[in-house]
Design a protein around this motif. Structure first.
Motif, PDB file in Angstrom:
ATOM      1  N   LEU A   1      -1.889 -10.856  -6.602  1.00  0.00           N
ATOM      2  CA  LEU A   1      -2.428  -9.989  -5.366  1.00  0.00           C
ATOM      3  C   LEU A   1      -2.892  -9.069  -6.393  1.00  0.00           C
ATOM      4  CD1 LEU A   1      -1.286  -9.074  -2.391  1.00  0.00           C
ATOM      5  CD2 LEU A   1       0.743  -7.880  -3.977  1.00  0.00           C
ATOM      6  N   THR A   2      -4.062  -8.812  -5.385  1.00  0.00           N
ATOM      7  CA  THR A   2      -4.956  -7.647  -6.964  1.00  0.00           C
ATOM      8  C   THR A   2      -4.786  -6.738  -6.151  1.00  0.00           C
ATOM      9  OG1 THR A   2      -6.830  -9.228  -6.936  1.00  0.00           O
ATOM     10  CG2 THR A   2      -7.318  -6.808  -6.651  1.00  0.00           C
ATOM     11  N   LEU A   3      -4.520  -5.378  -6.768  1.00  0.00           N
ATOM     12  CA  LEU A   3      -3.895  -4.019  -6.266  1.00  0.00           C
ATOM     13  C   LEU A   3      -5.314  -3.633  -6.997  1.00  0.00           C
ATOM     14  CD1 LEU A   3      -0.168  -3.478  -7.931  1.00  0.00           C
ATOM     15  CD2 LEU A   3      -0.977  -4.311  -5.542  1.00  0.00           C
ATOM     16  N   VAL A   4      -5.210  -2.423  -5.956  1.00  0.00           N
ATOM     17  CA  VAL A   4      -6.458  -1.531  -5.707  1.00  0.00           C
ATOM     18  C   VAL A   4      -6.240  -0.412  -5.876  1.00  0.00           C
ATOM     19  CG1 VAL A   4      -8.630  -0.952  -4.575  1.00  0.00           C
ATOM     20  CG2 VAL A   4      -7.659  -2.918  -4.689  1.00  0.00           C
ATOM     21  N   CYS A   5      -5.662   0.933  -7.077  1.00  0.00           N
ATOM     22  CA  CYS A   5      -5.646   1.505  -6.816  1.00  0.00           C
ATOM     23  C   CYS A   5      -5.871   2.871  -7.927  1.00  0.00           C
ATOM     24  CB  CYS A   5      -4.541   1.561  -8.496  1.00  0.00           C
ATOM     25  SG  CYS A   5      -3.406  -0.353  -8.301  1.00  0.00           S
ATOM     26  N   GLU A   6      -5.998   4.404  -7.202  1.00  0.00           N
ATOM     27  CA  GLU A   6      -6.407   5.341  -7.773  1.00  0.00           C
ATOM     28  C   GLU A   6      -5.227   6.378  -8.594  1.00  0.00           C
ATOM     29  OE1 GLU A   6      -7.832   7.154  -4.074  1.00  0.00           O
ATOM     30  OE2 GLU A   6      -9.635   5.863  -4.041  1.00  0.00           O
TER      31      GLU A   6
ATOM     32  N   GLU B   1       1.029  -1.404   0.202  1.00  0.00           N
ATOM     33  CA  GLU B   1      -0.680  -0.149   0.132  1.00  0.00           C
ATOM     34  C   GLU B   1       1.417   1.147   0.252  1.00  0.00           C
ATOM     35  OE1 GLU B   1      -0.766  -2.412   2.584  1.00  0.00           O
ATOM     36  OE2 GLU B   1      -2.308  -3.180   2.091  1.00  0.00           O
ATOM     37  N   ASN B   2       0.409   2.158  -0.723  1.00  0.00           N
ATOM     38  CA  ASN B   2       0.986   4.103  -1.173  1.00  0.00           C
ATOM     39  C   ASN B   2       2.224   3.510  -1.346  1.00  0.00           C
ATOM     40  OD1 ASN B   2      -0.626   4.804   0.847  1.00  0.00           O
ATOM     41  ND2 ASN B   2       0.022   4.122   2.918  1.00  0.00           N
ATOM     42  N   TRP B   3       2.299   2.826  -2.567  1.00  0.00           N
ATOM     43  CA  TRP B   3       3.616   2.283  -3.230  1.00  0.00           C
ATOM     44  C   TRP B   3       2.908   2.985  -4.471  1.00  0.00           C
ATOM     45  CZ3 TRP B   3       7.622  -2.310  -3.663  1.00  0.00           C
ATOM     46  CH2 TRP B   3       8.066  -2.296  -2.752  1.00  0.00           C
ATOM     47  N   ARG B   4       4.036   3.097  -5.563  1.00  0.00           N
ATOM     48  CA  ARG B   4       2.941   4.003  -6.659  1.00  0.00           C
ATOM     49  C   ARG B   4       3.205   3.089  -8.104  1.00  0.00           C
ATOM     50  NH1 ARG B   4       5.377   9.512  -7.062  1.00  0.00           N
ATOM     51  NH2 ARG B   4       4.124  10.537  -5.753  1.00  0.00           N
ATOM     52  N   VAL B   5       2.982   3.016  -8.741  1.00  0.00           N
ATOM     53  CA  VAL B   5       2.477   1.969 -10.280  1.00  0.00           C
ATOM     54  C   VAL B   5       2.210   3.097 -11.517  1.00  0.00           C
ATOM     55  CG1 VAL B   5       2.322  -0.514  -9.175  1.00  0.00           C
ATOM     56  CG2 VAL B   5       0.050   0.797  -9.862  1.00  0.00           C
ATOM     57  N   GLU B   6       2.746   2.769 -12.627  1.00  0.00           N
ATOM     58  CA  GLU B   6       2.408   3.309 -13.517  1.00  0.00           C
ATOM     59  C   GLU B   6       2.146   2.257 -14.642  1.00  0.00           C
ATOM     60  OE1 GLU B   6       5.084   6.750 -16.463  1.00  0.00           O
ATOM     61  OE2 GLU B   6       5.554   6.098 -14.897  1.00  0.00           O
TER      62      GLU B   6
ATOM     63  N   TYR C   1      -0.466   5.363 -10.649  1.00  0.00           N
ATOM     64  CA  TYR C   1      -1.621   5.449  -9.763  1.00  0.00           C
ATOM     65  C   TYR C   1      -0.971   4.836  -8.541  1.00  0.00           C
ATOM     66  CZ  TYR C   1      -4.487   3.999 -13.769  1.00  0.00           C
ATOM     67  OH  TYR C   1      -5.231   4.049 -15.329  1.00  0.00           O
ATOM     68  N   VAL C   2      -1.995   4.998  -7.132  1.00  0.00           N
ATOM     69  CA  VAL C   2      -1.302   4.737  -6.244  1.00  0.00           C
ATOM     70  C   VAL C   2      -1.951   4.150  -5.602  1.00  0.00           C
ATOM     71  CG1 VAL C   2      -1.316   5.770  -3.700  1.00  0.00           C
ATOM     72  CG2 VAL C   2      -0.973   7.094  -5.761  1.00  0.00           C
ATOM     73  N   VAL C   3      -1.245   2.727  -5.386  1.00  0.00           N
ATOM     74  CA  VAL C   3      -1.689   1.792  -4.597  1.00  0.00           C
ATOM     75  C   VAL C   3      -2.278   1.957  -3.233  1.00  0.00           C
ATOM     76  CG1 VAL C   3      -1.489  -0.981  -3.929  1.00  0.00           C
ATOM     77  CG2 VAL C   3      -0.319  -0.121  -5.870  1.00  0.00           C
ATOM     78  N   VAL C   4      -3.623   1.833  -3.071  1.00  0.00           N
ATOM     79  CA  VAL C   4      -4.265   2.090  -2.321  1.00  0.00           C
ATOM     80  C   VAL C   4      -4.834   1.463  -0.754  1.00  0.00           C
ATOM     81  CG1 VAL C   4      -5.756   4.138  -2.689  1.00  0.00           C
ATOM     82  CG2 VAL C   4      -6.727   2.199  -2.950  1.00  0.00           C
ATOM     83  N   ALA C   5      -4.993  -0.068  -2.334  1.00  0.00           N
ATOM     84  CA  ALA C   5      -5.229  -1.484  -0.322  1.00  0.00           C
ATOM     85  C   ALA C   5      -4.570  -2.918  -1.826  1.00  0.00           C
ATOM     86  CB  ALA C   5      -6.294  -1.910  -0.697  1.00  0.00           C
ATOM     87  N   THR C   6      -3.794  -3.230  -1.097  1.00  0.00           N
ATOM     88  CA  THR C   6      -3.538  -4.582  -1.761  1.00  0.00           C
ATOM     89  C   THR C   6      -4.437  -5.917  -1.229  1.00  0.00           C
ATOM     90  OG1 THR C   6      -1.918  -5.207  -0.316  1.00  0.00           O
ATOM     91  CG2 THR C   6      -1.222  -4.494  -2.537  1.00  0.00           C
TER      92      THR C   6
END
Length: 106
Positions: free
Chosen positions: A97-102, A71-76, A83-88
């Motif tokens: 592993l499901t990455l929930v991103c905003e 959580e709180n990492w970034r993915v592009e 995006y910011v990973v808000v939950a895994t």
């Protein structure tokens, strides 16, 4: 999870807190691996804050559970948005592993 559905490439960035000579904390983003992902969900809507309309975009990716993303990492998404990973959400039975991103508005 089927490997054929993993057609999106994500660049992972992890945060590192740096303290300067004035004892102020700043966040530096350390680039990590580029991984394959499956896009599960893609939602776009608009949000109102203080009387202004803003685009709100969220997405969910499935990646292999062996990848270290928190959580709180970034993915592009390569060729896409950052995006910011808000939950895994781990799913060990399926090995994913499901990455929930905003979307990150910079």
């Amino acid at each position: 999870m089927k490997a054929g559905r993993m057609k999106y490439r994500l660049k992972v960035e992890r945060p590192e807190i740096v303290i300067d000579e004035f004892k102020a904390e700043t966040t530096r983003w350390i680039p990590g691996k580029t991984i394959w992902a499956e896009r599960v969900r893609n939602v776009g809507r608009r949000r109102e804050e203080a009387g202004e309309l803003f685009p709100d975009h969220s997405v969910e990716y499935n990646v292999r559970i062996q990848h270290d993303v928190q959580e709180n990492w970034r993915v592009e998404e390569i060729g896409g948005h950052r995006y910011v990973v808000v939950a895994t959400v781990p799913n060990a039975d399926r090995g994913m592993l499901t990455l929930v991103c905003e979307r990150l508005n910079e």
